[in-house]
Design an enzyme around this catalytic site. Structure first.
Site, PDB file in Angstrom:
ATOM      1  CE  LYS A 182      -3.175 -22.930  13.777  1.00 37.08           C
ATOM      2  NZ  LYS A 182      -3.720 -24.165  14.118  1.00 37.08           N
TER       3      LYS A 182
HETATM    4  C1  LIG Z   1      -4.566 -24.164  15.532  1.00 41.11           C
HETATM    5  C2  LIG Z   1      -5.708 -25.072  15.555  1.00 41.11           C
HETATM    6  C3  LIG Z   1      -6.841 -24.817  16.337  1.00 41.11           C
HETATM    7  C4  LIG Z   1      -6.895 -23.717  17.355  1.00 41.11           C
HETATM    8  O1  LIG Z   1      -6.705 -22.454  16.878  1.00 41.11           O
HETATM    9  P1  LIG Z   1      -6.267 -21.287  17.897  1.00 41.11           P
HETATM   10  O2  LIG Z   1      -6.394 -20.052  17.060  1.00 41.11           O
HETATM   11  O3  LIG Z   1      -4.854 -21.574  18.283  1.00 41.11           O
HETATM   12  O4  LIG Z   1      -7.187 -21.306  19.046  1.00 41.11           O
HETATM   13  C5  LIG Z   1      -7.915 -25.677  16.232  1.00 41.11           C
HETATM   14  N1  LIG Z   1      -7.891 -26.740  15.418  1.00 41.11           N
HETATM   15  C6  LIG Z   1      -6.816 -27.028  14.662  1.00 41.11           C
HETATM   16  C7  LIG Z   1      -6.842 -28.219  13.758  1.00 41.11           C
HETATM   17  C8  LIG Z   1      -5.683 -26.221  14.715  1.00 41.11           C
HETATM   18  O5  LIG Z   1      -4.607 -26.539  13.991  1.00 41.11           O
END
Ligand SMILES: *Cc1c(COP(=O)(O)O)cnc(C)c1O
Length: 371
Positions: A182
């Protein structure tokens, strides 16, 4: 040969120094840096409250759990997202009800939501896919009409806006992931922002073993989770929050470059919407039917370029297919197309414009040769 990965996090010496300071302090878990990070997220989003937890999936699970959503309930989610969106609904024992997406922006098709609402529906959980806000106003109207919670999976969308309101700034609940894929990262981490003080208080109790204070005395008032974030993770990402907006500005330049260089190809390209500005967590295009994506990815790899699919058609993954028997290609054609023909290109703050140009030139050549 060039080496341009699909993604690399931007971790700088000052980020590492901030982590070292915490490690030396001996105060490792959920302390003053977690508090500062929560304050920073209130500023970034404009939200009244922020609650940091151990990862993005935990944010979704925690909010569904404290809202009492569980067995027998339904939650509406987009068919195209990272699987965690639907998994969180499964984890509380509820049923995810999938709605197809729009290939122009990969967000939930708002016109198709109402037909999926039943007496069991408790919440609508749009995803701000790839860093672009979903069209929230029609969803908000449905939530008011049917008395549903609007829970935004904003995992990829820190720093984006909807009709000039910052993502999470006017939300009952919106959650962000701080995973390395992210925009800014704590390694593992997540944050929920909310306008609702009572919800924030519940989230805090349930992230930390059900601990609360009754008449000034600590007690255990619920069977809570351990979803705490460490203070060194908070320090790592807190330091990055100062660069968030300059990073987004750089990614907007890269996106403009891709959009311009690839405009003559027969591919569906992403774009800003009139109601939302993209933050380009991912630059995701849809290849034409008949083009073999695996061959495109392999040819890009030959040129030192990382590329991949962008997200899953969740009802087309084995668990959901076997549990619910979906024919995803027929039921969710856009999500299915995205899963099988979508292509994510390199996009991150450390990507130089000349390298993005190299990516675009090679992709152009590869697609022209393959077609
Ligand atoms: C990355 C992501 C998640 C999960 O996040 P984590 O920190 O990896 O558990 C949930 N929803 C979306 C849309 C994502 O892109």
């Amino acid at each position: 040969m060039k080496n341009i990965p699909l993604f690399i996090p931007d971790i700088q010496d000052s980020d590492i120094a901030a982590v070292q300071d915490v490690l030396r302090s001996g105060m490792l878990v959920q302390g003053k840096y977690v508090e500062q990070l929560e304050a920073a997220f209130c500023e970034i989003t404009g939200a009244a409250h922020a609650v940091a937890v151990s990862n993005g999936t935990a944010t979704l699970h925690l909010m569904l759990h404290v809202l009492g959503i569980g067995k027998g309930d339904e939650v509406i989610v987009p068919a195209f997202s990272y699987v965690a969106t639907a998994n969180a609904v499964e984890l509380v024992g509820a049923t995810p009800v999938f709605v197809d997406v729009d290939t122009r922006n990969w967000n939930i098709n708002t016109a198709a939501i109402e037909a999926k609402i039943t007496s069991k529906t408790k919440a609508i959980m749009p995803v701000h896919e790839f860093g672009l806000s979903a069209d929230l106003d029609p969803i908000r109207d449905l939530c008011v009409k049917y008395k549903l919670h609007l829970l935004e999976d904003a995992a990829c969308a820190v720093g984006s806006t909807y009709k000039e309101v910052k993502t999470g700034g006017n939300s009952f609940a919106a959650s962000f992931s701080l995973h390395p894929r992210k925009a800014i990262t704590s390694g593992e981490g997540g944050i929920i922002v909310t306008s609702d003080a009572a919800l924030a208080a519940q989230l805090r109790v349930y992230r930390n073993h059900g601990i609360s204070y009754v008449n000034g005395e600590m007690d255990f008032v619920a069977a809570g989770f351990n979803y705490r974030m460490t203070d060194f993770q908070a320090a790592l990402v807190l330091n990055q929050t100062h660069r968030l907006h300059s990073q987004i500005a750089h990614k907007r330049k890269l996106a403009a470059l891709y959009l311009n260089q690839l405009k003559d190809l027969n591919i569906i390209m992403p774009s800003d919407m009139e109601y939302a500005e993209h933050t380009w967590q991912t630059f995701h295009v849809l290849l034409p039917e008949g083009v073999n994506r695996a061959a495109v990815i392999a040819a890009l790899k030959e040129k030192g370029i990382g590329a991949s699919y962008g997200a899953q058609c969740i009802p087309d993954t084995r668990f959901y297919k076997e549990k619910y028997g979906y024919d995803a290609a027929a039921l969710f054609p856009a999500a299915y197309a995205g899963f099988h023909r979508g292509l994510a290109l390199p996009m991150y703050p450390l990507l130089a414009e000349e390298d993005a140009k190299y990516v675009a030139e090679n992709l152009k050549q590869i697609i022209e040769e393959i077609q």
